[in-house]
Design a protein around this motif. Structure first.
Motif, mmCIF file in Angstrom:
data_model
loop_
_atom_site.group_PDB
_atom_site.id
_atom_site.type_symbol
_atom_site.label_atom_id
_atom_site.label_comp_id
_atom_site.label_asym_id
_atom_site.label_seq_id
_atom_site.Cartn_x
_atom_site.Cartn_y
_atom_site.Cartn_z
ATOM 1 N N ASP A 186 13.894 -12.001 12.253
ATOM 2 C CA ASP A 186 13.643 -11.702 10.904
ATOM 3 C C ASP A 186 13.399 -12.920 10.309
ATOM 4 O O ASP A 186 12.519 -13.123 9.104
ATOM 5 C CB ASP A 186 14.734 -11.022 10.179
ATOM 6 C CG ASP A 186 14.581 -9.633 11.087
ATOM 7 O OD1 ASP A 186 13.609 -9.122 11.426
ATOM 8 O OD2 ASP A 186 15.990 -9.074 11.067
ATOM 9 N N GLN A 188 12.277 -15.954 11.212
ATOM 10 C CA GLN A 188 10.956 -16.460 11.814
ATOM 11 C C GLN A 188 10.044 -15.900 11.108
ATOM 12 O O GLN A 188 8.749 -16.426 10.508
ATOM 13 C CB GLN A 188 11.170 -16.730 13.136
ATOM 14 C CG GLN A 188 12.006 -17.360 13.767
ATOM 15 C CD GLN A 188 11.816 -17.541 15.238
ATOM 16 O OE1 GLN A 188 11.095 -16.722 15.827
ATOM 17 N NE2 GLN A 188 12.658 -18.268 16.066
ATOM 18 N N SER A 189 9.918 -14.496 10.973
ATOM 19 C CA SER A 189 8.851 -13.739 10.320
ATOM 20 C C SER A 189 8.802 -14.155 8.873
ATOM 21 O O SER A 189 7.565 -14.139 8.478
ATOM 22 C CB SER A 189 9.282 -12.221 10.665
ATOM 23 O OG SER A 189 8.181 -11.303 10.169
ATOM 24 N N ILE A 190 10.016 -14.216 8.205
ATOM 25 C CA ILE A 190 10.134 -14.433 6.786
ATOM 26 C C ILE A 190 9.335 -15.918 6.543
ATOM 27 O O ILE A 190 8.433 -15.925 5.757
ATOM 28 C CB ILE A 190 11.352 -14.411 6.195
ATOM 29 C CG1 ILE A 190 11.705 -12.858 6.401
ATOM 30 C CG2 ILE A 190 11.458 -14.696 4.738
ATOM 31 C CD1 ILE A 190 13.290 -12.790 5.933
ATOM 32 N N LYS A 192 7.182 -17.155 8.453
ATOM 33 C CA LYS A 192 5.887 -17.220 8.777
ATOM 34 C C LYS A 192 4.851 -16.437 7.554
ATOM 35 O O LYS A 192 3.865 -17.219 7.063
ATOM 36 C CB LYS A 192 5.618 -16.652 10.068
ATOM 37 C CG LYS A 192 4.169 -16.469 10.465
ATOM 38 C CD LYS A 192 3.906 -15.707 11.827
ATOM 39 C CE LYS A 192 2.507 -15.435 12.314
ATOM 40 N NZ LYS A 192 2.396 -14.638 13.583
ATOM 41 N N ASP A 193 5.474 -15.542 6.991
ATOM 42 C CA ASP A 193 4.938 -15.135 5.781
ATOM 43 C C ASP A 193 4.936 -15.672 4.648
ATOM 44 O O ASP A 193 3.750 -15.750 4.036
ATOM 45 C CB ASP A 193 5.739 -13.502 5.451
ATOM 46 C CG ASP A 193 5.466 -12.630 6.533
ATOM 47 O OD1 ASP A 193 4.659 -12.616 7.396
ATOM 48 O OD2 ASP A 193 6.415 -11.811 6.857
ATOM 49 N N VAL A 194 5.803 -16.451 4.711
ATOM 50 C CA VAL A 194 5.896 -17.440 3.352
ATOM 51 C C VAL A 194 4.856 -18.561 3.306
ATOM 52 O O VAL A 194 4.156 -19.007 2.506
ATOM 53 C CB VAL A 194 7.385 -18.101 3.252
ATOM 54 C CG1 VAL A 194 7.252 -19.362 2.067
ATOM 55 C CG2 VAL A 194 8.190 -16.989 2.625
ATOM 56 N N LYS A 195 4.506 -19.011 4.891
ATOM 57 C CA LYS A 195 3.693 -20.288 4.654
ATOM 58 C C LYS A 195 2.225 -19.436 4.785
ATOM 59 O O LYS A 195 1.357 -20.120 4.281
ATOM 60 C CB LYS A 195 3.911 -20.729 6.411
ATOM 61 C CG LYS A 195 5.113 -21.549 6.562
ATOM 62 C CD LYS A 195 5.034 -21.775 8.125
ATOM 63 C CE LYS A 195 6.244 -22.996 8.302
ATOM 64 N NZ LYS A 195 6.181 -23.424 9.625
ATOM 65 N N SER A 196 2.021 -18.288 5.204
ATOM 66 C CA SER A 196 0.772 -17.542 4.961
ATOM 67 C C SER A 196 0.379 -17.565 3.391
ATOM 68 O O SER A 196 -0.684 -17.757 3.234
ATOM 69 C CB SER A 196 0.654 -16.281 5.644
ATOM 70 O OG SER A 196 -0.441 -15.609 5.637
ATOM 71 N N ILE A 197 1.402 -17.208 2.865
ATOM 72 C CA ILE A 197 1.032 -16.829 1.513
ATOM 73 C C ILE A 197 0.763 -18.244 0.596
ATOM 74 O O ILE A 197 0.059 -18.293 -0.328
ATOM 75 C CB ILE A 197 2.235 -16.407 0.819
ATOM 76 C CG1 ILE A 197 2.512 -14.844 1.220
ATOM 77 C CG2 ILE A 197 2.255 -16.328 -0.913
ATOM 78 C CD1 ILE A 197 3.827 -14.196 0.844
ATOM 79 N N THR A 200 -2.517 -19.572 1.458
ATOM 80 C CA THR A 200 -3.578 -18.353 0.640
ATOM 81 C C THR A 200 -3.782 -18.810 -0.553
ATOM 82 O O THR A 200 -4.873 -19.164 -1.200
ATOM 83 C CB THR A 200 -3.184 -17.101 0.975
ATOM 84 O OG1 THR A 200 -3.055 -16.430 2.178
ATOM 85 C CG2 THR A 200 -4.173 -16.124 0.105
#
Length: 383
Positions: A186, A188-190, A192-197, A200
């Motif tokens: 969880d 690592q997923s969080i 990754k999502d933060v890096k993607s945001i 963007t």
């Protein structure tokens, strides 16, 4: 060699010293046992480490009493249920001089009213020493409900709220449980999502639209800074020092008036609601009546009657005009013949006077009226 008088003096000194010591103890500490106080109790569902008998009880920083007893609820109220028997029982003694000579019953009622308005007792630390005192504060009664109890308190009762340290410990415990419940996947997923945001947002800020949005944000920040500067200047004005207390006083008066008139306001609202319902019902009945086909028929029958009434009113007005003209003519004739009428009335009065005189003569001399003058009166002395 010690004499008997020396023993007597020594014993007297010991007795006097002991009496003076007892008097000092009574004056300095034991005097409070003879004072009249208001008892007050509360319960805590947490540790009260640092609170002891004699700790102060304060109301907005003013000491109003002291802690008189610390015990468990199960030792005071034997019918307490198992979860509630773990509460800590604290009894306090409140100085009655601070409450304008209230009786015990009035004090209990006063505390009950204030408790409904949000009065609560919170254990508060004196600093780094770890000692506690009971601080009486006001909180929102909806977000700070009293502890559940199934017995009737013996004395005046003020509910308690957790101490600040207890709330911090509870928050830390909740955060720790939340973090411990997160798994490595969880996290690592969080991340990754933060890096993607973030990526963007960075790509958007490099475009023309992103730069325009950034400029708008800067304009908004500049306007906010200007508004804050004006607000700071307004608050720095000496007039604001008197405006704020006046506003607080007005709001306090409004709150007092609202609380005092709550029953009247509720009654007026209920009456208004009933009046609106009655008006709505009457409107529905009127609307139903107007839309009834029989109403159209009745209006059609009423129209000729109204026309006849209008014509009759016109004829009546003409007749009234003619009567008015006739009365004017009669008045004119009466005015022109006023002298003749007056002469006739005078002659009639004279005739009536003559008739009255003739009637009187007929009563006195009936024969004279019929045959002429009355006979002459005889004179006996002349014979």
């Amino acid at each position: 060699m010690v004499r008997k008088k020396d023993y007597f003096k020594l014993g007297l000194y010991i007795i006097l010293g002991t009496g003076m010591l007892l008097a000092v103890v009574v004056i300095l500490g034991a005097g409070r046992y003879f004072q009249t106080t208001f008892p007050l109790e509360t319960y805590f569902d947490e540790s009260v480490n640092g609170l002891s008998v004699g700790s102060p009880v304060k109301l907005r920083g003013v000491q109003v009493g002291r802690v008189a007893e610390i015990n468990f609820v199960s030792n005071i109220y034997h019918d307490a249920k198992s979860p509630q028997s773990r509460y800590v029982y604290v009894r306090c003694e409140v100085n009655p001089d601070l409450f304008k000579e209230m009786t015990d019953d009035e004090f209990v009622e006063h505390v009950a009213r204030e408790a409904k308005r949000g009065m609560r007792i919170r254990p508060t630390s004196l600093g780094l020493t770890g000692q506690l005192f009971l601080n009486t504060i006001y909180q929102d009664p909806k977000t700070n409900p009293p502890l559940p109890i199934d017995w009737t308190p013996e004395y005046a009762y003020i509910p308690s709220v957790p101490s600040t340290l207890s709330r911090v410990e509870e928050a830390v415990t909740t955060i720790s449980k939340t973090l411990s419940s997160l798994r490595q996947e969880d996290l690592q997923s969080i991340i990754k999502d933060v890096k993607s945001i973030v990526g963007t947002i960075d790509d958007f800020m490099k475009t023309e639209g992103g730069r325009e949005a950034g400029n708008r944000v800067l304009d908004i920040l500049q306007s906010t800074r200007s508004i804050l500067g004006r607000t700071d200047r307004l608050l720095a004005d000496p007039a604001a020092e008197t405006l704020i207390p006046h506003t607080a006083s007005i709001l306090s008066n409004v709150d007092r008036i609202t609380s005092e008139s709550a029953d009247n306001i509720i009654k007026a609202a209920a009456e208004t609601r009933a009046a609106i319902a009655s008006f709505k019902q009457a409107s529905q009945v009127l609307s139903k009546t107007l839309t009834d086909p029989r109403m159209d028929k009745a209006m059609a029958e009423i129209a000729p009657s109204l026309e006849n009434i209008s014509r009759a009113s016109s004829d009546l007005a003409a007749a009234v005009t003619k009567v008015h003209t006739l009365i004017n003519r009669l008045n004119g004739m009466a005015a022109s013949q006023e002298a003749n009428v007056r002469s006739i009335i005078e002659d009639t009065r004279e005739v009536m006077q003559n008739v009255k005189e003739l009637t009187d003569d007929a009563k006195r001399y009936p024969s004279g009226v019929i045959f002429g003058t009355p006979p002459s009166k005889p004179h006996p002395e002349g014979n």
